[in-house]
Design an enzyme around this catalytic site. Structure first.
Site, PDB file in Angstrom:
ATOM      1  N   GLY A  51       0.811  -1.219   0.000  1.00  0.00           N
ATOM      2  CA  GLY A  51       0.000   0.000   0.000  1.00  0.00           C
ATOM      3  C   GLY A  51       0.845   1.270   0.000  1.00  0.00           C
ATOM      4  O   GLY A  51       1.713   1.445   0.861  1.00  0.00           O
ATOM      5  N   ASN A  74      -0.391 -10.034  11.211  1.00  0.00           N
ATOM      6  CA  ASN A  74       0.516  -8.926  10.929  1.00  0.00           C
ATOM      7  C   ASN A  74      -0.070  -7.631  11.460  1.00  0.00           C
ATOM      8  O   ASN A  74      -1.298  -7.453  11.496  1.00  0.00           O
ATOM      9  CB  ASN A  74       0.799  -8.809   9.416  1.00  0.00           C
ATOM     10  CG  ASN A  74      -0.165  -7.865   8.726  1.00  0.00           C
ATOM     11  OD1 ASN A  74      -0.007  -6.636   8.794  1.00  0.00           O
ATOM     12  ND2 ASN A  74      -1.196  -8.425   8.089  1.00  0.00           N
ATOM     13  N   ILE A  76       1.629  -4.506  10.458  1.00  0.00           N
ATOM     14  CA  ILE A  76       2.644  -3.667   9.800  1.00  0.00           C
ATOM     15  C   ILE A  76       2.306  -2.170   9.923  1.00  0.00           C
ATOM     16  O   ILE A  76       3.193  -1.341  10.158  1.00  0.00           O
ATOM     17  CB  ILE A  76       2.778  -4.049   8.294  1.00  0.00           C
ATOM     18  CG1 ILE A  76       3.047  -5.554   8.128  1.00  0.00           C
ATOM     19  CG2 ILE A  76       3.869  -3.210   7.630  1.00  0.00           C
ATOM     20  CD1 ILE A  76       4.323  -6.074   8.716  1.00  0.00           C
ATOM     21  N   CYS A 135      -7.542  -2.032   5.809  1.00  0.00           N
ATOM     22  CA  CYS A 135      -6.415  -2.400   6.682  1.00  0.00           C
ATOM     23  C   CYS A 135      -6.841  -2.269   8.140  1.00  0.00           C
ATOM     24  O   CYS A 135      -7.311  -1.210   8.556  1.00  0.00           O
ATOM     25  CB  CYS A 135      -5.207  -1.496   6.407  1.00  0.00           C
ATOM     26  SG  CYS A 135      -3.879  -1.813   7.589  1.00  0.00           S
ATOM     27  N   ILE A 196     -11.052 -11.249   0.718  1.00  0.00           N
ATOM     28  CA  ILE A 196     -11.166 -10.380   1.874  1.00  0.00           C
ATOM     29  C   ILE A 196      -9.770  -9.953   2.349  1.00  0.00           C
ATOM     30  O   ILE A 196      -8.788 -10.674   2.137  1.00  0.00           O
ATOM     31  CB  ILE A 196     -11.905 -11.074   3.049  1.00  0.00           C
ATOM     32  CG1 ILE A 196     -11.188 -12.361   3.472  1.00  0.00           C
ATOM     33  CG2 ILE A 196     -13.332 -11.312   2.728  1.00  0.00           C
ATOM     34  CD1 ILE A 196     -11.756 -13.038   4.720  1.00  0.00           C
ATOM     35  N   ASN A 197      -9.710  -8.780   2.985  1.00  0.00           N
ATOM     36  CA  ASN A 197      -8.504  -8.433   3.734  1.00  0.00           C
ATOM     37  C   ASN A 197      -8.501  -9.279   5.024  1.00  0.00           C
ATOM     38  O   ASN A 197      -9.346 -10.160   5.200  1.00  0.00           O
ATOM     39  CB  ASN A 197      -8.497  -6.924   4.025  1.00  0.00           C
ATOM     40  CG  ASN A 197      -7.079  -6.389   4.229  1.00  0.00           C
ATOM     41  OD1 ASN A 197      -6.225  -7.071   4.792  1.00  0.00           O
ATOM     42  ND2 ASN A 197      -6.826  -5.180   3.784  1.00  0.00           N
ATOM     43  N   THR A 198      -7.583  -9.004   5.902  1.00  0.00           N
ATOM     44  CA  THR A 198      -7.418  -9.842   7.092  1.00  0.00           C
ATOM     45  C   THR A 198      -8.512  -9.596   8.139  1.00  0.00           C
ATOM     46  O   THR A 198      -9.188  -8.571   8.131  1.00  0.00           O
ATOM     47  CB  THR A 198      -6.057  -9.544   7.743  1.00  0.00           C
ATOM     48  OG1 THR A 198      -5.984  -8.135   8.005  1.00  0.00           O
ATOM     49  CG2 THR A 198      -4.918  -9.953   6.841  1.00  0.00           C
ATOM     50  N   THR A 271      -0.295 -14.801   1.900  1.00  0.00           N
ATOM     51  CA  THR A 271       0.574 -15.387   2.922  1.00  0.00           C
ATOM     52  C   THR A 271       1.441 -16.536   2.370  1.00  0.00           C
ATOM     53  O   THR A 271       2.591 -16.701   2.777  1.00  0.00           O
ATOM     54  CB  THR A 271      -0.298 -15.884   4.094  1.00  0.00           C
ATOM     55  OG1 THR A 271      -1.115 -14.784   4.511  1.00  0.00           O
ATOM     56  CG2 THR A 271       0.523 -16.361   5.264  1.00  0.00           C
TER      57      THR A 271
HETATM   58  C1  SIN Z   1      -0.599  -3.442   7.133  1.00  0.00           C
HETATM   59  O1  SIN Z   1       0.257  -2.789   6.524  1.00  0.00           O
HETATM   60  O2  SIN Z   1      -0.802  -3.266   8.342  1.00  0.00           O
HETATM   61  C2  SIN Z   1      -1.413  -4.478   6.425  1.00  0.00           C
HETATM   62  C3  SIN Z   1      -2.121  -3.938   5.255  1.00  0.00           C
HETATM   63  C4  SIN Z   1      -3.558  -4.341   5.144  1.00  0.00           C
HETATM   64  O3  SIN Z   1      -4.041  -5.172   5.920  1.00  0.00           O
HETATM   65  O4  SIN Z   1      -4.252  -3.805   4.277  1.00  0.00           O
END
Ligand code: SIN
Length: 307
Positions: A51, A74, A76, A135, A196-198, A271
């Site tokens: 991103g 994660n 991040i 995110c 989907i995102n996380t 992943t």
């Molecule tokens: C992150 O950088 O924290 C993860 C990015 C995301 O989940 O979209």
């Protein structure tokens, strides 16, 4: 359908045409360049890069990744090099290598999302924008826009006005009703959806009694979330008309087929890249062989689950 076409894996996701429906998921593939020792990155249908925000971001305190049963957390926090470095230092090399670049974008406000979208209009070699309203690891922007229809639509409309590029909007599984968000985003002008995102999760070190991630919570990905992702792809497939890019715990070609049958027209692999950096290109080959053997093209599979 017969498979005599030049490239049987070619897919159209609205205005976005890809050589094949396998995309490396944002955040798991760096800027694509990190993988060039292992893979011919031009062979992957698309690379959704980490991103990108207007300015560089250092992200959240470490540790920012930990393993979980059948998955990974994660936190991040959208660490990235920012627009200028990406465009000036990375895009020239990505163009040279023939990579099909999808830019995942992040902003903390509608106007910031629109501004970054506008700037990418003038960058050669960008195939599409993936607007990240999902995110879970940031205090503003991200998932805060993606968990209900109104803010999700507002960001989408702002980006739509600012960009000529194909627009993918990346959805969050944390929405109370993901179909409501999907419809709102479709009405606001998205060309396709990725999902989907996380999912938000937590892991605790029982010896130290501290969370295993620096900020406590993080986003869960990997095979543990696959059944949730497949279910949501199927629900959204029945709710909207625009094409879907499915993701969530894909580790094999069998998993790709599952997402297609649920309703996906393309998939992202995330992943699994960490344990097998060649998984995307291996799956491209498997998909090609499968289509030849069965005399089909990928779109013949989309939404064909028998309920
Ligand atoms: C992150 O950088 O924290 C993860 C990015 C995301 O989940 O979209």
């Amino acid at each position: 359908m017969n498979n005599t076409a030049k490239n049987i894996l070619e897919v159209n996701l609205g205005p976005l045409k890809l050589d094949n429906p396998i995309i490396a998921a944002s955040g798991t593939y760096g800027y694509g360049l990190e993988y060039t020792d292992f893979v011919d990155i031009a062979k992957i249908g698309g690379i959704s890069v980490k991103g990108i925000s207007l300015n560089p971001r250092i992200g959240n305190p470490e540790p920012r990744i930990c393993e979980t049963p059948s998955g990974m957390l994660n936190s991040i926090g959208l660490a990235n090099v920012g627009f200028d470095v990406f465009v000036n230092e990375m895009m020239p090399r990505l163009r040279e290598l023939g990579a099909s670049v999808i830019v995942n974008t992040y902003g903390t406000s509608e106007s910031e999302f629109a501004e970054i979208a506008k700037r990418f209009n003038d960058v050669e070699g960008i195939k599409a924008l993936e607007v990240n309203i999902s995110c879970p690891n940031v205090k503003s922007g991200g998932m805060h826009f993606g968990i209900s229809g109104k803010p999700a639509a507002a960001v989408t409309a702002a980006v739509r006005k600012a960009t000529n590029l194909p627009m993918i909007v990346k959805l969050s599984p944390e929405a109370a009703d993901i179909t409501e968000v999907a419809r709102a985003v479709e009405d606001a002008g998205a060309d396709s959806l990725s999902l989907i995102n996380t999912l938000k999760g937590m892991s605790i070190d029982v010896n130290t009694r501290k969370p295993r991630l620096g900020v406590g919570f993080g986003g869960l990905s990997g095979p543990a979330i696959r059944p949730i992702a497949v279910r949501m792809v199927n629900q959204v497939f029945n709710a909207v008309k625009i094409p879907l890019i499915g993701m969530g715990g894909i580790t094999s070609f069998r998993d790709v087929l599952e997402f297609f049958l649920a309703g996906a027209s393309a998939v992202q692999i995330g992943t699994a890249n960490f344990s097998n950096p060649q998984i995307c290109t291996e799956i491209v080959d498997e998909f090609n062989n499968y289509c030849i053997k069965n005399n089909i093209v990928p779109s013949d599979l989309t939404g064909k689950v028998i309920l």
